[in-house]
Design a protein around this motif. Structure first.
Motif, PDB file in Angstrom:
ATOM      1  N   VAL A  12       0.848  -1.179   0.000  1.00 36.19           N
ATOM      2  CA  VAL A  12       0.000   0.000   0.000  1.00 36.19           C
ATOM      3  C   VAL A  12       0.889   1.235   0.000  1.00 36.19           C
ATOM      4  O   VAL A  12       2.013   1.205   0.531  1.00 36.19           O
ATOM      5  N   GLN A  13       0.404   2.293  -0.585  1.00 37.68           N
ATOM      6  CA  GLN A  13       1.161   3.546  -0.595  1.00 37.68           C
ATOM      7  C   GLN A  13       1.057   4.264   0.748  1.00 37.68           C
ATOM      8  O   GLN A  13       0.082   4.068   1.482  1.00 37.68           O
ATOM      9  N   GLY A  16      -2.202   5.263   2.905  1.00 30.92           N
ATOM     10  CA  GLY A  16      -3.277   4.345   2.581  1.00 30.92           C
ATOM     11  C   GLY A  16      -3.719   3.508   3.760  1.00 30.92           C
ATOM     12  O   GLY A  16      -3.232   3.666   4.888  1.00 30.92           O
ATOM     13  N   SER A  17      -4.655   2.603   3.495  1.00 28.24           N
ATOM     14  CA  SER A  17      -5.228   1.746   4.527  1.00 28.24           C
ATOM     15  C   SER A  17      -5.153   0.287   4.118  1.00 28.24           C
ATOM     16  O   SER A  17      -5.138  -0.043   2.926  1.00 28.24           O
ATOM     17  N   ASN A  82      -4.855   2.484   9.221  1.00 25.34           N
ATOM     18  CA  ASN A  82      -5.066   3.683   8.425  1.00 25.34           C
ATOM     19  C   ASN A  82      -3.843   4.586   8.491  1.00 25.34           C
ATOM     20  O   ASN A  82      -3.007   4.447   9.383  1.00 25.34           O
TER      21      ASN A  82
END
Length: 119
Positions: A12-13, A16-17, A82
């Motif tokens: 994930v970047q 992100g979540s 998150n």
């Protein structure tokens, strides 16, 4: 035999979540406290968050306000992550304090799931 299986890891970047799940299986009388741990490359395993059978939670300072641990009434535990940061990159492990049927109370670990946070 009691087992814990994690799922939901991935890439994930930053910002992100990602959500992780942990499913316990086997002949279990009671699951007491459960927790998520992580181990980054070259570092020791650390507690991320824990939750008691009554629902009380505890978080590492580094994840407070960003991660949420929860569990349901069966054998599952979750971690909602998150606002992820690159420093959250690690292998995440599920842990549980379990009383199996006809066995002594024991601590069980999952095999781990990799979470990578990068651009």
């Amino acid at each position: 035999q009691v087992q814990l299986v994690e799922s939901g890891g991935g890439w994930v970047q930053p910002g992100g979540s990602l959500g992780l799940s942990c499913a316990a299986s086997g002949s279990i009388v009671t699951i007491y406290a459960m927790g998520w741990y992580r181990q980054a490359p070259g570092k020791e395993r650390e507690l991320v968050a824990s939750i008691t059978s009554g629902g009380s939670t505890n978080y590492a300072d580094s994840v407070k306000g960003r991660f949420t641990i929860s569990r349901d009434n069966t054998k599952n535990m979750y971690l909602q992550m998150n606002s992820l940061k690159p420093e959250d990159t690690a292998v995440y492990y599920c842990n549980a304090d379990v009383l199996p049927v006809l066995r002594r109370r024991l601590e069980v670990w999952g095999q781990g799931t990799l979470v990578t946070v990068s651009v």
